[in-house]
Design a protein around this motif. Structure first.
Motif, PDB file in Angstrom:
ATOM      1  N   UNK A 452      -1.521  71.131  39.313  1.00 24.66           N
ATOM      2  CA  UNK A 452      -0.233  70.479  39.085  1.00 24.66           C
ATOM      3  C   UNK A 452       0.674  71.336  38.207  1.00 24.66           C
ATOM      4  N   UNK A 453       0.082  72.017  37.227  1.00 26.70           N
ATOM      5  CA  UNK A 453       0.875  72.869  36.351  1.00 26.70           C
ATOM      6  C   UNK A 453       1.540  73.999  37.120  1.00 26.70           C
ATOM      7  N   UNK A 454       0.778  74.647  38.014  1.00 22.37           N
ATOM      8  CA  UNK A 454       1.357  75.734  38.803  1.00 22.37           C
ATOM      9  C   UNK A 454       2.404  75.230  39.779  1.00 22.37           C
ATOM     10  N   UNK A 455       2.215  74.022  40.318  1.00 16.25           N
ATOM     11  CA  UNK A 455       3.219  73.499  41.243  1.00 16.25           C
ATOM     12  C   UNK A 455       4.550  73.291  40.527  1.00 16.25           C
ATOM     13  N   UNK A 456       4.494  72.849  39.274  1.00 20.83           N
ATOM     14  CA  UNK A 456       5.732  72.672  38.500  1.00 20.83           C
ATOM     15  C   UNK A 456       6.398  74.023  38.238  1.00 20.83           C
ATOM     16  N   UNK A 457       5.600  75.018  37.844  1.00 21.43           N
ATOM     17  CA  UNK A 457       6.185  76.325  37.536  1.00 21.43           C
ATOM     18  C   UNK A 457       6.720  77.014  38.795  1.00 21.43           C
ATOM     19  N   UNK A 458       6.045  76.832  39.926  1.00 20.83           N
ATOM     20  CA  UNK A 458       6.551  77.413  41.168  1.00 20.83           C
ATOM     21  C   UNK A 458       7.855  76.721  41.580  1.00 20.83           C
ATOM     22  N   UNK A 459       7.924  75.404  41.356  1.00 21.76           N
ATOM     23  CA  UNK A 459       9.178  74.685  41.586  1.00 21.76           C
ATOM     24  C   UNK A 459      10.291  75.240  40.699  1.00 21.76           C
ATOM     25  N   UNK A 460       9.967  75.484  39.424  1.00 23.56           N
ATOM     26  CA  UNK A 460      10.941  76.064  38.507  1.00 23.56           C
ATOM     27  C   UNK A 460      11.403  77.426  39.025  1.00 23.56           C
ATOM     28  N   UNK A 461      10.450  78.226  39.524  1.00 23.02           N
ATOM     29  CA  UNK A 461      10.769  79.554  40.028  1.00 23.02           C
ATOM     30  C   UNK A 461      11.785  79.494  41.168  1.00 23.02           C
ATOM     31  N   UNK A 462      11.451  78.719  42.214  1.00 22.98           N
ATOM     32  CA  UNK A 462      12.341  78.674  43.373  1.00 22.98           C
ATOM     33  C   UNK A 462      13.636  77.918  43.059  1.00 22.98           C
ATOM     34  N   UNK A 463      13.543  76.875  42.218  1.00 26.23           N
ATOM     35  CA  UNK A 463      14.748  76.127  41.849  1.00 26.23           C
ATOM     36  C   UNK A 463      15.719  76.978  41.045  1.00 26.23           C
ATOM     37  N   UNK A 464      15.185  77.716  40.050  1.00 19.45           N
ATOM     38  CA  UNK A 464      16.039  78.585  39.240  1.00 19.45           C
ATOM     39  C   UNK A 464      16.619  79.721  40.074  1.00 19.45           C
ATOM     40  N   UNK A 465      15.815  80.251  41.009  1.00 18.48           N
ATOM     41  CA  UNK A 465      16.304  81.298  41.895  1.00 18.48           C
ATOM     42  C   UNK A 465      17.490  80.800  42.713  1.00 18.48           C
ATOM     43  N   UNK A 466      17.358  79.590  43.272  1.00 23.24           N
ATOM     44  CA  UNK A 466      18.445  79.020  44.068  1.00 23.24           C
ATOM     45  C   UNK A 466      19.671  78.761  43.200  1.00 23.24           C
ATOM     46  N   UNK A 467      19.457  78.284  41.975  1.00 27.38           N
ATOM     47  CA  UNK A 467      20.580  77.983  41.078  1.00 27.38           C
ATOM     48  C   UNK A 467      21.348  79.244  40.699  1.00 27.38           C
ATOM     49  N   UNK A 468      20.614  80.305  40.343  1.00 27.53           N
ATOM     50  CA  UNK A 468      21.273  81.561  39.965  1.00 27.53           C
ATOM     51  C   UNK A 468      22.029  82.147  41.148  1.00 27.53           C
ATOM     52  N   UNK A 469      21.402  82.126  42.318  1.00 27.30           N
ATOM     53  CA  UNK A 469      22.063  82.664  43.511  1.00 27.30           C
ATOM     54  C   UNK A 469      23.320  81.869  43.847  1.00 27.30           C
ATOM     55  N   UNK A 470      23.252  80.534  43.667  1.00 20.94           N
ATOM     56  CA  UNK A 470      24.396  79.680  43.983  1.00 20.94           C
ATOM     57  C   UNK A 470      25.513  79.827  42.949  1.00 20.94           C
ATOM     58  N   UNK A 471      25.143  79.930  41.670  1.00 19.93           N
ATOM     59  CA  UNK A 471      26.142  79.909  40.598  1.00 19.93           C
ATOM     60  C   UNK A 471      26.789  81.258  40.339  1.00 19.93           C
ATOM     61  N   UNK A 472      26.167  82.346  40.821  1.00 21.04           N
ATOM     62  CA  UNK A 472      26.663  83.665  40.431  1.00 21.04           C
ATOM     63  C   UNK A 472      28.094  83.916  40.914  1.00 21.04           C
ATOM     64  N   UNK A 473      28.366  83.657  42.191  1.00 19.14           N
ATOM     65  CA  UNK A 473      29.704  83.932  42.728  1.00 19.14           C
ATOM     66  C   UNK A 473      30.789  83.120  42.035  1.00 19.14           C
ATOM     67  N   UNK A 474      30.605  81.788  41.844  1.00 19.27           N
ATOM     68  CA  UNK A 474      31.628  81.046  41.098  1.00 19.27           C
ATOM     69  C   UNK A 474      31.815  81.558  39.671  1.00 19.27           C
ATOM     70  N   UNK A 475      30.716  81.902  38.985  1.00 23.24           N
ATOM     71  CA  UNK A 475      30.830  82.432  37.629  1.00 23.24           C
ATOM     72  C   UNK A 475      31.550  83.776  37.620  1.00 23.24           C
ATOM     73  N   UNK A 476      31.263  84.589  38.618  1.00 24.60           N
ATOM     74  CA  UNK A 476      31.917  85.889  38.721  1.00 24.60           C
ATOM     75  C   UNK A 476      33.422  85.713  38.907  1.00 24.60           C
ATOM     76  N   UNK A 477      33.811  84.779  39.776  1.00 23.65           N
ATOM     77  CA  UNK A 477      35.246  84.528  39.996  1.00 23.65           C
ATOM     78  C   UNK A 477      35.915  83.975  38.749  1.00 23.65           C
ATOM     79  N   UNK A 478      35.193  83.142  38.008  1.00 27.26           N
ATOM     80  CA  UNK A 478      35.755  82.491  36.833  1.00 27.26           C
ATOM     81  C   UNK A 478      35.823  83.412  35.619  1.00 27.26           C
TER      82      UNK A 478
END
Length: 519
Positions: A452-478
């Motif tokens: 269960x611990x690894x499933x949470x950390x793997x979720x954090x990994x892919x979730x944070x990856x998606x968040x950074x990829x999604x937020x980078x372009x708007x942050x760059x423009x701003x």
């Protein structure tokens, strides 16, 4: 007299199949308390095979990362896609490229519930099945919707593989080379990316006596070439599945089932001994039963008899392990790794490498650099330790991010600064966050919460990856690229503080000793 409802007493009474005294039991437990343990004898051949097939999960993940960008070029080509629905919107293209990421999030969430029930080996077999189905569904997709479903199925395989592979390798590898073997999984991910890089169109580049442009032309310039790009994964998934079917279960998972009363203790103990003998080869000699009994008594002492509840994940040593594992994985992603690589092509163009052939060479060079630096980490990780590599590597990452911020803010006319920063970032990342993030999360969790611990950390990994990829372009423009890289640099400095004060050194310790010493 031991009863069926008292697993700890059963364990103690079964260690030598006789009347052990209290002092004899204490002798078995002493190595754990003092942080000392018997050397684990093993043969290289027997130790490497249990790593190889789980690592195929990483190879298939890395291959997908690199191949998808080339596949989308083929899909959107009016003349070469071989389909009538090639005219896709940006949202539809985004679903193709990120579909496996969403599937990986689903797979990680599912692993939270089923990991300890399935076991590490069977979870990897299921992962290979999803890889296989995803590759075939994607390759033979008659319409767009089926293509996206195939990408999601493949992503579920990624989520399960990235969850189970580190656990299986950590629980089956000898402690002396555990760091090397888990880090080699990262090597396989990078190698998969390098293989898929050969699909980039452009003038010829020779690598390992293969002309890359010839391989790329075979698929990029072939009608419906994207189907072949995705379909290549299917036979690799079959190899992974057959290999995992042949390998034994994790002895530690079997013993966890034993002390949690999920089977007859003596039978599970004997099964764990057989599995350990298969994993270590003839070199283990007569010490297999002693090692199994050591693990049993240590697990008993560490109170692993009860299954962890969700509430317990946020308490005591489980919370401490989660802080270490999820914190390290979070910093791995939010120090800008996807964003830096996003800028790689532009940085090389600014430095004068603007032709198509130059772009191909630059991409292959970056992939080779990642591969070489990961190989360096594999060689030294069990000699230098985790903390020195993390502290040194993340220091280089912080420096490179501040250099990139300076380039886009003050030094725009000096492209050599950006190229140097890019190469420094990639090299330092592969020495530190890349392999050690996955290594630490596989080592730090107590056995009963490891799934269960690894499933949470793997979720954090892919979730944070998606968040950074999604937020980078708007942050760059701003804010502008320079400011964004300065922010990433500041986060890297915070991660250094986190590593210095929170991350322990686990080199050379058994998994049970890590739990006893640091949790």
């Amino acid at each position: 007299m031991a009863t069926a409802n008292d697993p700890e007493q059963l364990i103690v009474s079964s260690i030598d199949k006789g009347e052990n005294s209290s002092s004899e039991i204490n002798i078995v437990r002493e190595p754990l308390l003092k942080g000392e343990h018997h050397a684990e004898n093993y043969s290289i051949r027997s130790a490497v095979l249990p790593f190889l097939f789980p690592a195929f999960g990483g190879l298939l993940y890395g291959y997908d990362i690199g191949a998808t960008s080339s596949a989308t070029i083929s899909i959107e080509s009016a003349s070469l896609s071989g389909i009538s629905w090639y005219d896709l919107s940006s949202v539809q293209t985004g679903l193709i490229t990120s579909g496996s990421l969403y599937g990986a999030l689903i797979g990680s969430a599912v692993a939270f519930q089923i990991a300890d029930w399935l076991g590490r080996r069977r979870e990897l077999i299921v992962s290979a099945l999803f890889y296989f189905l995803g590759a075939l569904v994607t390759a033979f997709a008659p319409v767009y919707v089926i293509l996206v479903i195939g990408r999601l199925l493949y992503g579920v395989g990624i989520g399960l593989a990235m969850h189970a592979a580190p656990m299986y390798i950590a629980e089956t590898a000898p402690s002396q080379i555990r760091g090397q073997l888990i880090s080699l999984k990262e090597f396989f991910i990078v190698f998969g990316m390098l293989v898929s890089t050969t699909y980039l169109p452009g003038n010829s580049v020779v690598y390992m006596n293969v002309t890359i442009e010839e391989v790329g032309s075979l698929l990029i310039e072939t009608v419906a070439g994207w189907r072949y790009m995705y379909g290549v994964s299917a036979p690799l998934a079959v190899i992974m599945g057959i290999g995992m079917w042949w390998l034994p279960s994790s002895p530690r998972w079997i013993l966890l089932c034993a002390i949690q009363g999920k089977g007859e203790l003596q039978g599970l103990r004997e099964k764990a001994i057989c599995c350990l003998c298969q994993l270590r080869g003839a070199a283990i000699g007569d010490s297999a039963s002693r090692q199994v009994d050591d693990i049993l008594s240590e697990l008993s002492q560490l109170s692993e008899e009860k299954e962890a509840t969700i509430g317990e994940m946020l308490q005591g040593k489980c919370l401490k392990a989660l802080t270490i594992g999820a914190g390290l994985i979070l910093f791995q992603q939010i120090t800008g790794q996807p964003s830096v690589l996003y800028y790689a092509a532009k940085i090389f163009q600014d430095a004068g490498f603007s032709a198509a052939a130059d772009a191909t060479r630059a991409s292959v060079f970056l992939a080779l650099l990642k591969l070489i630096m990961t190989a360096v980490a594999v060689v030294v990780i069990d000699k230098l330790g985790r903390r020195p590599l993390l502290l040194g590597g993340v220091s280089g990452i912080a420096m490179s991010l501040f250099l990139l911020g300076s380039y886009y803010t003050f030094l725009g006319d000096v492209p050599a600064v950006a190229v140097t920063a890019l190469l420094l970032y990639v090299g330092c990342y592969q020495l530190s966050f890349g392999p050690i993030g996955w290594l630490m999360i596989s080592e730090i969790f107590p056995l009963r919460v490891r799934g269960r611990g690894l499933s949470i950390t793997v979720l954090v990994n892919f979730g944070a990856n998606a968040l950074v990829a999604f937020a980078f372009s708007p942050l760059q423009d701003l804010l502008g690229a320079g400011t964004v890289f300065f922010i990433f640099g500041g986060i890297a400095v915070l991660s250094l503080v986190f590593i210095f004060f929170i991350i322990p050194e686990t080199k050379g310790l058994t998994l049970e000793e890590i739990e006893a010493k640091y949790l």
